[in-house]
Design a protein around this motif. Structure first.
Motif, PDB file in Angstrom:
ATOM      1  N   THR A 146      -2.288  17.779   2.495  1.00  0.00           N
ATOM      2  CA  THR A 146      -1.617  16.528   2.134  1.00  0.00           C
ATOM      3  C   THR A 146      -1.714  15.553   3.297  1.00  0.00           C
ATOM      4  O   THR A 146      -2.008  15.929   4.429  1.00  0.00           O
ATOM      5  N   LEU A 147      -1.447  14.315   3.007  1.00  0.00           N
ATOM      6  CA  LEU A 147      -1.474  13.257   4.002  1.00  0.00           C
ATOM      7  C   LEU A 147      -0.242  12.389   3.785  1.00  0.00           C
ATOM      8  O   LEU A 147      -0.026  11.904   2.665  1.00  0.00           O
ATOM      9  N   PRO A 148       0.585  12.213   4.833  1.00  0.00           N
ATOM     10  CA  PRO A 148       1.750  11.340   4.663  1.00  0.00           C
ATOM     11  C   PRO A 148       1.308   9.943   4.238  1.00  0.00           C
ATOM     12  O   PRO A 148       0.299   9.430   4.723  1.00  0.00           O
ATOM     13  N   LEU A 149       2.014   9.369   3.324  1.00  0.00           N
ATOM     14  CA  LEU A 149       1.740   8.024   2.808  1.00  0.00           C
ATOM     15  C   LEU A 149       0.363   7.901   2.172  1.00  0.00           C
ATOM     16  O   LEU A 149      -0.256   6.839   2.191  1.00  0.00           O
ATOM     17  N   ALA A 150      -0.131   8.983   1.586  1.00  0.00           N
ATOM     18  CA  ALA A 150      -1.464   8.960   0.978  1.00  0.00           C
ATOM     19  C   ALA A 150      -1.552   7.941  -0.164  1.00  0.00           C
ATOM     20  O   ALA A 150      -2.582   7.288  -0.327  1.00  0.00           O
ATOM     21  N   GLU A 151      -0.489   7.791  -0.940  1.00  0.00           N
ATOM     22  CA  GLU A 151      -0.533   6.870  -2.070  1.00  0.00           C
ATOM     23  C   GLU A 151      -0.708   5.415  -1.625  1.00  0.00           C
ATOM     24  O   GLU A 151      -1.595   4.726  -2.114  1.00  0.00           O
ATOM     25  N   PRO A 152       0.103   4.919  -0.677  1.00  0.00           N
ATOM     26  CA  PRO A 152      -0.152   3.550  -0.220  1.00  0.00           C
ATOM     27  C   PRO A 152      -1.487   3.424   0.510  1.00  0.00           C
ATOM     28  O   PRO A 152      -2.153   2.390   0.428  1.00  0.00           O
ATOM     29  N   LEU A 153      -1.899   4.464   1.213  1.00  0.00           N
ATOM     30  CA  LEU A 153      -3.196   4.423   1.894  1.00  0.00           C
ATOM     31  C   LEU A 153      -4.343   4.325   0.889  1.00  0.00           C
ATOM     32  O   LEU A 153      -5.359   3.685   1.169  1.00  0.00           O
ATOM     33  N   ALA A 154      -4.177   4.937  -0.282  1.00  0.00           N
ATOM     34  CA  ALA A 154      -5.203   4.826  -1.319  1.00  0.00           C
ATOM     35  C   ALA A 154      -5.337   3.375  -1.780  1.00  0.00           C
ATOM     36  O   ALA A 154      -6.443   2.885  -2.018  1.00  0.00           O
ATOM     37  N   GLY A 155      -4.219   2.683  -1.901  1.00  0.00           N
ATOM     38  CA  GLY A 155      -4.263   1.261  -2.237  1.00  0.00           C
ATOM     39  C   GLY A 155      -4.925   0.444  -1.144  1.00  0.00           C
ATOM     40  O   GLY A 155      -5.740  -0.443  -1.411  1.00  0.00           O
ATOM     41  N   LEU A 156      -4.589   0.757   0.106  1.00  0.00           N
ATOM     42  CA  LEU A 156      -5.231   0.060   1.222  1.00  0.00           C
ATOM     43  C   LEU A 156      -6.727   0.335   1.260  1.00  0.00           C
ATOM     44  O   LEU A 156      -7.509  -0.529   1.654  1.00  0.00           O
ATOM     45  N   ALA A 157      -7.132   1.535   0.860  1.00  0.00           N
ATOM     46  CA  ALA A 157      -8.551   1.873   0.826  1.00  0.00           C
ATOM     47  C   ALA A 157      -9.306   0.951  -0.122  1.00  0.00           C
ATOM     48  O   ALA A 157     -10.406   0.484   0.189  1.00  0.00           O
ATOM     49  N   VAL A 158      -8.703   0.657  -1.277  1.00  0.00           N
ATOM     50  CA  VAL A 158      -9.322  -0.272  -2.219  1.00  0.00           C
ATOM     51  C   VAL A 158      -9.417  -1.655  -1.578  1.00  0.00           C
ATOM     52  O   VAL A 158     -10.450  -2.328  -1.664  1.00  0.00           O
ATOM     53  N   ALA A 159      -8.344  -2.088  -0.910  1.00  0.00           N
ATOM     54  CA  ALA A 159      -8.347  -3.400  -0.256  1.00  0.00           C
ATOM     55  C   ALA A 159      -9.418  -3.474   0.824  1.00  0.00           C
ATOM     56  O   ALA A 159     -10.138  -4.475   0.931  1.00  0.00           O
TER      57      ALA A 159
END
Length: 162
Positions: free
Chosen positions: A57-70
């Motif tokens: 797992t990765l802390p804050l993976a969900e918001p990081l996934a959004g940042l990855a798209v950005a």
């Protein structure tokens, strides 16, 4: 598959658009900057899926996934406007972005062969769609789409943080 929030962002207001946005960005990036970006993204995504399926797992993976798209949207915007980028550092950034996306998919995997086949085929179709469709857009629409994808990534990030 396509219309479920399978990348871990489970806000009721978010559809599977965020699941589709990153592979489409990757395909579009490959169409304007060359196949090496697809290799970086594919390697990162594969690593992420394997790690996620193993329980990493990765802390804050969900918001990081959004940042990855950005991030991929902004990189696409830069290149579509004629900018040049250094391949190695940004290749690692592309791989990392796809790894986060893959990590979330892998964590949600059912372990069944059908699920894995669906993930693979869905990813291939979305990357191919971005790779084929982006160059067909009128030149003035390419930066607008890239900016829209980047903005969508920021929206996904905000929703994941709520």
């Amino acid at each position: 598959f396509f219309f479920q929030a399978e990348d871990g962002i489970r806000d009721d207001l978010v559809t599977g658009v965020q699941t589709c946005a990153l592979p489409i960005c990757l395909g579009a990036l490959g169409s304007v900057a060359g196949h090496r970006w697809l290799l970086w993204g594919g390697a990162g995504g594969a690593l992420g899926v394997v790690l996620g399926s193993l329980g990493v797992t990765l802390p804050l993976a969900e918001p990081l996934a959004g940042l990855a798209v950005a991030v991929l949207g902004l990189l696409l915007l830069l290149i579509s406007r004629g900018g040049t980028v250094a391949a190695l550092p940004l290749g690692g950034l592309v791989a990392g972005s796809c790894a986060i996306h893959g990590l979330l998919h892998g964590a949600e995997g059912s372990g069944g062969a059908g699920w894995w086949l669906g993930l693979l085929l869905g990813s291939v179709v979305l990357v191919a769609t971005g790779r084929v469709a982006f160059p067909l857009l009128a030149r003035h629409w390419q930066p607008r789409l890239a900016l829209g994808l980047a903005a969508a990534g920021l929206v996904f990030t905000g929703l994941a943080l709520n």
